[in-house]
Design a protein around this motif. Structure first.
Motif, PDB file in Angstrom:
ATOM      1  N   THR A  56      41.974  22.201  11.366  1.00 49.25           N
ATOM      2  CA  THR A  56      41.408  20.996  11.973  1.00 49.25           C
ATOM      3  C   THR A  56      40.163  20.559  11.205  1.00 49.25           C
ATOM      4  OG1 THR A  56      42.313  21.450  14.163  1.00 49.25           O
ATOM      5  CG2 THR A  56      40.360  20.046  14.074  1.00 49.25           C
ATOM      6  N   HIS A  57      39.308  21.521  10.857  1.00 54.50           N
ATOM      7  CA  HIS A  57      38.104  21.205  10.076  1.00 54.50           C
ATOM      8  C   HIS A  57      38.489  20.543   8.760  1.00 54.50           C
ATOM      9  CE1 HIS A  57      34.709  21.897   7.356  1.00 54.50           C
ATOM     10  NE2 HIS A  57      33.955  21.847   8.449  1.00 54.50           N
ATOM     11  N   ALA A  58      39.458  21.093   8.074  1.00 55.70           N
ATOM     12  CA  ALA A  58      39.895  20.535   6.789  1.00 55.70           C
ATOM     13  C   ALA A  58      40.459  19.128   6.962  1.00 55.70           C
ATOM     14  CB  ALA A  58      40.928  21.447   6.140  1.00 55.70           C
ATOM     15  N   ALA A  68      33.269  16.835  10.289  1.00 54.83           N
ATOM     16  CA  ALA A  68      33.992  18.105  10.382  1.00 54.83           C
ATOM     17  C   ALA A  68      33.040  19.240  10.740  1.00 54.83           C
ATOM     18  CB  ALA A  68      34.712  18.407   9.068  1.00 54.83           C
ATOM     19  N   ASP A  69      31.872  19.236  10.134  1.00 55.30           N
ATOM     20  CA  ASP A  69      30.885  20.283  10.423  1.00 55.30           C
ATOM     21  C   ASP A  69      30.320  20.161  11.839  1.00 55.30           C
ATOM     22  OD1 ASP A  69      31.269  21.293   7.897  1.00 55.30           O
ATOM     23  OD2 ASP A  69      29.471  20.372   7.052  1.00 55.30           O
ATOM     24  N   ALA A  70      30.260  18.945  12.364  1.00 59.56           N
ATOM     25  CA  ALA A  70      29.718  18.703  13.701  1.00 59.56           C
ATOM     26  C   ALA A  70      30.758  18.898  14.799  1.00 59.56           C
ATOM     27  CB  ALA A  70      29.146  17.291  13.783  1.00 59.56           C
ATOM     28  N   LEU A  71      32.022  19.055  14.438  1.00 60.73           N
ATOM     29  CA  LEU A  71      33.108  19.128  15.420  1.00 60.73           C
ATOM     30  C   LEU A  71      32.931  20.247  16.453  1.00 60.73           C
ATOM     31  CD1 LEU A  71      35.701  17.747  16.315  1.00 60.73           C
ATOM     32  CD2 LEU A  71      36.952  19.216  14.736  1.00 60.73           C
ATOM     33  N   PRO A  72      32.548  21.469  16.075  1.00 56.55           N
ATOM     34  CA  PRO A  72      32.370  22.507  17.105  1.00 56.55           C
ATOM     35  C   PRO A  72      31.320  22.132  18.160  1.00 56.55           C
ATOM     36  CG  PRO A  72      32.499  23.520  14.951  1.00 56.55           C
ATOM     37  CD  PRO A  72      32.393  22.028  14.731  1.00 56.55           C
ATOM     38  N   GLU A  73      30.226  21.529  17.732  1.00 59.73           N
ATOM     39  CA  GLU A  73      29.189  21.108  18.683  1.00 59.73           C
ATOM     40  C   GLU A  73      29.719  20.000  19.600  1.00 59.73           C
ATOM     41  OE1 GLU A  73      24.715  19.159  18.667  1.00 59.73           O
ATOM     42  OE2 GLU A  73      25.519  19.987  16.813  1.00 59.73           O
ATOM     43  N   TYR A  74      30.490  19.087  19.039  1.00 60.39           N
ATOM     44  CA  TYR A  74      31.096  18.003  19.820  1.00 60.39           C
ATOM     45  C   TYR A  74      32.071  18.568  20.856  1.00 60.39           C
ATOM     46  CZ  TYR A  74      34.063  13.970  20.844  1.00 60.39           C
ATOM     47  OH  TYR A  74      34.791  13.000  21.476  1.00 60.39           O
TER      48      TYR A  74
END
Length: 90
Positions: A56-58, A68-74
């Motif tokens: 998903t990040h990729a 992509a880097d902010a996705l976990p926080e979101y």
């Protein structure tokens, strides 16, 4: 369908959708695919979201490394919202 997944547990119970009518939910993985136009600015790339966090990040990173880097926080923020809203729905 997406909309069936929005059914509240109480509605499923009250209408006996699983016990009497055999309603079954199947897992979706990937959970979402959004294509872009081949002739568009993203040249036919597709956004694929699923349980595999690295994949998903990729997928997001091909459009925006920052997003992509902010996705976990979101996703953590969405989980908090879900925890607040869900009790209000039942």
């Amino acid at each position: 369908s997406y909309l069936a997944g929005l059914l509240r547990p109480r509605v499923i119970r009250d209408l006996e959708l699983q016990t009497r009518h055999g309603l079954t939910f199947l897992p979706r993985d990937p959970s979402s695919f959004t294509p872009t136009l081949a002739a568009g600015p993203h040249a036919g790339k597709g956004l694929l979201l699923g349980a595999d966090r690295d994949a998903t990040h990729a997928s997001v990173a091909q459009f925006s490394a920052r997003d992509a880097d902010a996705l976990p926080e979101y996703e953590e923020m969405l989980a908090g919202c879900r925890a607040l809203v869900t009790p209000l729905l039942d």
